[in-house]
Structures are given as C-alpha cells and as structure tokens.
Design a protein around this motif. Structure first.
Motif, PDB file in Angstrom:
ATOM      1  N   LYS A  48      52.555 -45.736 -29.396  1.00 11.79           N
ATOM      2  CA  LYS A  48      51.812 -45.387 -27.921  1.00 11.79           C
ATOM      3  C   LYS A  48      52.198 -46.439 -27.021  1.00 11.79           C
ATOM      4  CE  LYS A  48      47.954 -42.574 -29.769  1.00 11.79           C
ATOM      5  NZ  LYS A  48      46.561 -42.370 -29.838  1.00 11.79           N
TER       6      LYS A  48
ATOM      7  N   SER B 241      51.795 -41.902 -20.476  1.00  9.26           N
ATOM      8  CA  SER B 241      52.095 -42.618 -21.815  1.00  9.26           C
ATOM      9  C   SER B 241      53.391 -41.973 -22.540  1.00  9.26           C
ATOM     10  CB  SER B 241      51.005 -42.437 -22.831  1.00  9.26           C
ATOM     11  OG  SER B 241      50.478 -41.284 -23.101  1.00  9.26           O
ATOM     12  N   ILE B 242      54.074 -42.800 -23.642  1.00 13.65           N
ATOM     13  CA  ILE B 242      55.033 -42.426 -24.538  1.00 13.65           C
ATOM     14  C   ILE B 242      54.127 -42.451 -25.742  1.00 13.65           C
ATOM     15  CG2 ILE B 242      56.925 -43.379 -25.546  1.00 13.65           C
ATOM     16  CD1 ILE B 242      57.853 -44.420 -22.776  1.00 13.65           C
ATOM     17  N   GLU B 243      54.460 -41.269 -26.483  1.00 12.44           N
ATOM     18  CA  GLU B 243      53.748 -41.421 -27.922  1.00 12.44           C
ATOM     19  C   GLU B 243      54.965 -40.434 -28.801  1.00 12.44           C
ATOM     20  OE1 GLU B 243      49.651 -40.250 -27.877  1.00 12.44           O
ATOM     21  OE2 GLU B 243      49.519 -40.932 -25.791  1.00 12.44           O
ATOM     22  N   HIS B 244      54.862 -41.128 -29.702  1.00 16.36           N
ATOM     23  CA  HIS B 244      55.975 -40.824 -30.961  1.00 16.36           C
ATOM     24  C   HIS B 244      55.012 -40.969 -32.309  1.00 16.36           C
ATOM     25  CE1 HIS B 244      59.802 -40.972 -28.953  1.00 16.36           C
ATOM     26  NE2 HIS B 244      59.298 -41.865 -28.349  1.00 16.36           N
TER      27      HIS B 244
ATOM     28  N   LEU C  90      56.203 -41.168 -14.077  1.00 15.12           N
ATOM     29  CA  LEU C  90      56.838 -40.737 -15.104  1.00 15.12           C
ATOM     30  C   LEU C  90      58.354 -40.829 -14.384  1.00 15.12           C
ATOM     31  CD1 LEU C  90      56.506 -37.641 -17.133  1.00 15.12           C
ATOM     32  CD2 LEU C  90      58.580 -38.528 -16.800  1.00 15.12           C
TER      33      LEU C  90
ATOM     34  N   ALA D  73      62.317 -44.270 -29.677  1.00 14.96           N
ATOM     35  CA  ALA D  73      62.501 -43.358 -30.726  1.00 14.96           C
ATOM     36  C   ALA D  73      63.588 -44.477 -31.693  1.00 14.96           C
ATOM     37  CB  ALA D  73      62.873 -42.189 -30.422  1.00 14.96           C
ATOM     38  N   MET D  74      64.471 -44.711 -30.881  1.00 11.51           N
ATOM     39  CA  MET D  74      65.605 -45.547 -31.791  1.00 11.51           C
ATOM     40  C   MET D  74      64.920 -46.742 -32.379  1.00 11.51           C
ATOM     41  SD  MET D  74      68.215 -43.839 -31.155  1.00 11.51           S
ATOM     42  CE  MET D  74      67.624 -42.310 -30.549  1.00 11.51           C
TER      43      MET D  74
ATOM     44  N   ASP E  93      62.875 -42.162 -14.345  1.00 14.06           N
ATOM     45  CA  ASP E  93      63.904 -42.226 -15.114  1.00 14.06           C
ATOM     46  C   ASP E  93      63.897 -43.274 -16.206  1.00 14.06           C
ATOM     47  OD1 ASP E  93      65.145 -39.922 -14.568  1.00 14.06           O
ATOM     48  OD2 ASP E  93      66.635 -40.793 -12.993  1.00 14.06           O
TER      49      ASP E  93
ATOM     50  N   ASN F  10      61.751 -43.867 -23.414  1.00 14.19           N
ATOM     51  CA  ASN F  10      61.235 -43.043 -24.449  1.00 14.19           C
ATOM     52  C   ASN F  10      62.295 -42.840 -25.414  1.00 14.19           C
ATOM     53  OD1 ASN F  10      59.561 -41.238 -25.595  1.00 14.19           O
ATOM     54  ND2 ASN F  10      60.013 -39.578 -24.362  1.00 14.19           N
ATOM     55  N   TYR F  11      63.391 -42.624 -25.015  1.00  7.98           N
ATOM     56  CA  TYR F  11      64.524 -42.320 -25.917  1.00  7.98           C
ATOM     57  C   TYR F  11      64.592 -43.635 -26.703  1.00  7.98           C
ATOM     58  CZ  TYR F  11      69.184 -41.947 -27.746  1.00  7.98           C
ATOM     59  OH  TYR F  11      70.558 -41.956 -28.721  1.00  7.98           O
TER      60      TYR F  11
ATOM     61  N   TYR G 290      61.202 -44.638 -17.355  1.00  8.67           N
ATOM     62  CA  TYR G 290      60.354 -44.197 -18.758  1.00  8.67           C
ATOM     63  C   TYR G 290      61.010 -43.051 -19.664  1.00  8.67           C
ATOM     64  CZ  TYR G 290      56.812 -40.650 -20.589  1.00  8.67           C
ATOM     65  OH  TYR G 290      56.038 -39.973 -21.316  1.00  8.67           O
ATOM     66  N   ARG G 291      61.780 -42.293 -18.869  1.00  8.51           N
ATOM     67  CA  ARG G 291      62.593 -41.341 -19.850  1.00  8.51           C
ATOM     68  C   ARG G 291      63.639 -42.280 -20.892  1.00  8.51           C
ATOM     69  NH1 ARG G 291      62.661 -38.679 -14.616  1.00  8.51           N
ATOM     70  NH2 ARG G 291      60.965 -37.091 -14.651  1.00  8.51           N
ATOM     71  N   PHE G 292      64.559 -43.182 -20.027  1.00  2.00           N
ATOM     72  CA  PHE G 292      65.128 -43.840 -20.895  1.00  2.00           C
ATOM     73  C   PHE G 292      64.411 -44.807 -22.064  1.00  2.00           C
ATOM     74  CE2 PHE G 292      67.491 -47.976 -21.163  1.00  2.00           C
ATOM     75  CZ  PHE G 292      68.782 -47.473 -21.452  1.00  2.00           C
TER      76      PHE G 292
END
Lengths: 132, 132
Positions: B100, B3-6, B107, B119-120, B109, B115-116, B111-113
């Motif tokens: 979430k 998961s992506i969580e902020h 997981l 946040a934006m 690339d 995730n960033y 996903y990583r992109f």
C-alpha cells in the motif's frame, strides 16, 4: 467507487497500440489466447482465462487511435458493471497508454490482485507493440 | 487522499520475503543497486534511481516477518509525506504481499506511472524470492 489507474509509455505509434487493443490477434497475444473479439461498438468480446467462467466485455466506444471503452457485462461478480478504458496519447514517437478500470464498488483483495495483473497486461502490451 | 494497492502471491516463506524487504541485498536486487539501507526503526533508507535526487524512506515500523512501514521524507514532491507498507500473509507455503502506497494528495499521471512501476517492483520481488 474506486478505480485502478496506470500509465505506461510504449515506444510505438498509437496506431500500433490501438490495433493491439481492438484485434483478436493483439488481445490474443497480450491477454489470453482463448478469446472472441470484434472491433465494433456494441460487440460483446469474450475472454476465457480458464477460471470456470467467461469474461464478457461490451464495446462502448472505439475512437480510432485515441480511446477504447469496455463495460464488463459478465465475469467475476466484482467486475460486473465496471468499465475499462484505454486512452492513447502519442508524443515524439512514444505512446502513453492510460488504463482506467473504474466503478469498483470496494477496494478488496481482488482489486489489489487485479491492479497487479493490469500492470502485467500493460507490460505484455508494451513488449508486443515494441516487437519484443 | 488516494492510495496505490497491490496484492501479489509469492511462492516463498514470509521470512524470505521479509528479509528481501529490509536488507541492502534484497532491495538492491529488487529496487535499485544504488542504495543505503539499515533494518532499524528510525533509520533513513536512501535509494538513487539516477533521477537527480535521492529518495529517502524513514523506517517507521519493522514487525518481523509481518509488516514493514516507511514514510517518504525526500523524493519527488508528490511522494514526500506519503507512506508505503508491505504486509505479509503466509498460507500453505504462499506469501501474499500486500503493498500500500498511501496518502497521495491527488490521482495524477505520476500516480498512474508509479502504480505501474510498483507492480514491476513486486514482479522483481517475486522472481528474487522464488529464486528466478
């Protein structure tokens, strides 16, 4: 164990991004102006975010223009013992920066807060390296 | 599954943040101006990011001023079947937004992109709700 992972493409050569990540000037602009940084394996870099404690990062790896690896040796309790890597992959003038902050013991609200703030770090890194 | 969580604190009442997350106007400012949104459980919200496909989110839950839950029913293949929740916790005039994005199969690339970029999204949500 869980990790924070981001990818952010930056329109700059990897040499520029690497210098930003290992230098007092670059990290001073991107992370905090209160810092002490030496680009040497084994150095303990110090960062002060006015939180009442100093965040200390031991430099474990400096692969020129490719990868930087830190181990957090002092900071908030949740950070101590975690590692942070920056990998740089350049293609056609764009450098993909892959940030991994790994070995978190738990996925907490502080993890969630830091995940957001690592993206803000990467945004400032991008603006700095692109001359904005 | 990963998961992506902020977590991002916003200086605004939770009613303001909730309205931004369920309305055509709010999501149009925060995510993409090309969208079709209805604040109803069961609705299929559509978002166009000029990527050659439409991202479709089925509204699974709307707990007023507390929680929004979407299921991605069409988009990039890695997003289909994933879920996105926004939880709002207000205290002393600050609303903590917990995002979430879960049920990622791998997981990657992408996903990583993403995730960033989540946040934006949260940064724009913060600026919009704080009137910046």
């Amino acid at each position: 164990m869980t990790s924070i992972e981001h990818l952010n493409p930056i329109k700059a050569p990897k040499e520029i991004v690497y210098q930003a990540l290992i230098s007092q000037e670059g990290l001073g602009k991107v992370w905090t102006p209160k810092l002490s940084v030496r680009p040497e394996v084994g150095a303990i870099n110090e960062f002060d975010f006015d939180e009442g404690y100093i965040t200390k990062m031991k430099v474990l790896e400096l692969s020129e223009n490719e990868r930087v690896l830190w181990e957090c040796v002092d900071s908030d309790e949740e950070w101590i013992g975690t590692k942070i890597s920056f990998e740089l992959i350049e293609k056609d003038g764009i450098t993909d920066v892959v940030l991994k902050h790994y070995d978190w013991r738990e996925l907490t609200d502080f993890y969630r807060f830091c995940n957001y703030h690592w993206a803000m770090f990467l945004k400032r890194l991008k603006d700095y390296c692109e001359g904005k």
